[in-house]
Enzyme design. Structure first.
Site, short mmCIF file in Angstrom:
data_model
loop_
_atom_site.label_atom_id
_atom_site.label_comp_id
_atom_site.label_asym_id
_atom_site.label_seq_id
_atom_site.Cartn_x
_atom_site.Cartn_y
_atom_site.Cartn_z
N ASP A 10 0.86 -0.83 -0.15
CA ASP A 10 -0.30 0.18 -0.02
C ASP A 10 1.21 1.30 0.25
OD1 ASP A 10 -2.65 1.74 0.72
OD2 ASP A 10 -1.65 1.96 2.58
N ASP A 12 -0.84 5.57 0.63
CA ASP A 12 -0.44 6.30 1.69
C ASP A 12 -0.32 5.81 3.58
OD1 ASP A 12 -0.60 8.19 -0.71
OD2 ASP A 12 -2.91 6.98 -0.86
#
Length: 253
Positions: A10, A12
Site C-alpha cells: 500500500d 498512503d
C-alpha cells in the site's frame, strides 16, 4: 507450503505519512485555489479517511460534514476538477521533498530488490501520486522496480473491497499464498484479508485505533537498526526491524 514470491505495498500511510503531510494540505490548497472556504484540519481529515479515494472523500465530506453547500449543476466535473488540482499540489509537495518515506521502507525495498523479490504497489491513490512519491524518494527509475502499479480507478470498487489486490495478483499470475501485503489502515487490512493475503501492518497516528486483529504482525513502523520497531501484536521472531528474513518468517508462520 507456498514460497513467498512477492511483496505488495500500500502507499498512503504505509510507505510515507502521505495523508497527514501530503494529501490533506494538498486538498486545502485546491480548495483555496477554487475560492472555497473549506479547511480540512487533522481531526476532520481523520474522520474523512473512513472513505478511500480522493473524489469519494470530497463527496463524503459534502454528504456528512458540509451539507449546506450548494452543489453546482456539473457536480461530477466540479469534483473531478478539485481532485485534479489536489493531485497537482500533492505532486508539487512531493517535488519539494516535503513527504519522506517512513523509517525502514527504503531498506526493505532495497533488500527485496537485491534478492530479486517481485514487488507491486496496490493502492487507491492515483497513479500520478504513486509516481510522484517513488520518483521523489527512491529515484527517477524506481517505479520500474515494481512489476505492477495497481492504483486509482483501475477497479471500480476501492478498498475495503479486495478487488485491487485480486487484480494485482491476477496481473502477476500469483495466488494469494504466494504474496504478502503491507498496509496501515482498517480499509487496507479488510481489503488484503478479503483477498486471502497475509498482512503486515505499520500503524500511524490516523490508524492507531483501528482493528488489526486479522493482521499477522502489527508494528508501529518498519524500523531500522538504529530505530527499532515496537511490536503491537504478533510474533517478530526476535527481530528489531522489518527485514526480508522477518517478512519470510511471517509469511511462513
Amino acid at each position: 507450503m507456498a514460497t513467498l514470491q512477492a511483496l505488495l505495498f500500500d502507499v498512503d500511510g504505509t510507505l510515507a505519512d502521505t495523508e497527514r503531510d501530503g494529501h490533506r494540505p494538498a486538498f486545502n490548497m485546491a480548495f483555496e485555489e477554487a475560492g472555497l472556504d473549506w479547511n480540512w484540519d487533522e481531526a476532520l481529515y481523520g474522520e474523512l479517511l473512513a472513505v478511500t479515494g480522493g473524489k469519494e472523500r470530497i463527496r463524503f465530506y459534502l454528504e456528512k460534514f458540509n451539507t449546506t453547500f450548494e452543489k453546482p449543476e456539473n457536480f461530477d466535473d466540479f469534483v473531478k476538477g478539485l481532485h485534479a488540482a489536489k493531485t497537482k499540489f500533492y505532486t508539487q509537495l512531493m517535488a519539494e521533498g516535503k513527504i519522506p518515506l517512513r523509517p525502514g521502507v527504503e531498506n526493505l525495498i532495497n533488500e527485496a530488490r537485491a534478492a530479486n523479490m517481485r514487488m507491486a504497489v496496490v493502492t487507491t491513490t492515483t497513479p500520478e501520486n504513486v509516481t510522484a512519491l517513488l520518483e521523489n524518494t527512491l529515484g527517477a527509475d524506481s517505479e520500474s522496480w515494481f512489476e505492477v502499479i495497481a492504483a486509482g480507478d483501475i477497479v471500480p470498487a476501492k478498498k475495503p473491497a479486495p478487488d485491487i489486490y485480486d487484480w494485482a495478483l491476477e496481473q502477476m499470475n500469483l495466488t494469494p499464498a504466494d504474496a504478502i501485503a503491507f498496509e496501515d489502515s482498517s480499509n487496507g487490512i479488510q481489503s488484503s484479508v478479503a483477498a486471502n493475503l497475509k498482512t503486515i501492518i505499520t500503524i500511524n497516528e490516523y490508524t492507531k485505533e483501528d482493528d488489526f486483529s486479522a493482521a499477522d504482525l502489527v508494528l508501529d513502523q518498519m524500523g531500522e537498526e538504529s530505530n527499532p520497531f515496537t511490536v503491537l501484536a504478533g510474533d517478530a521472531h526476535g527481530h528489531a526491524f522489518l527485514s526480508l528474513d522477518l517478512v519470510k518468517k511471517v509469511h511462513a508462520a
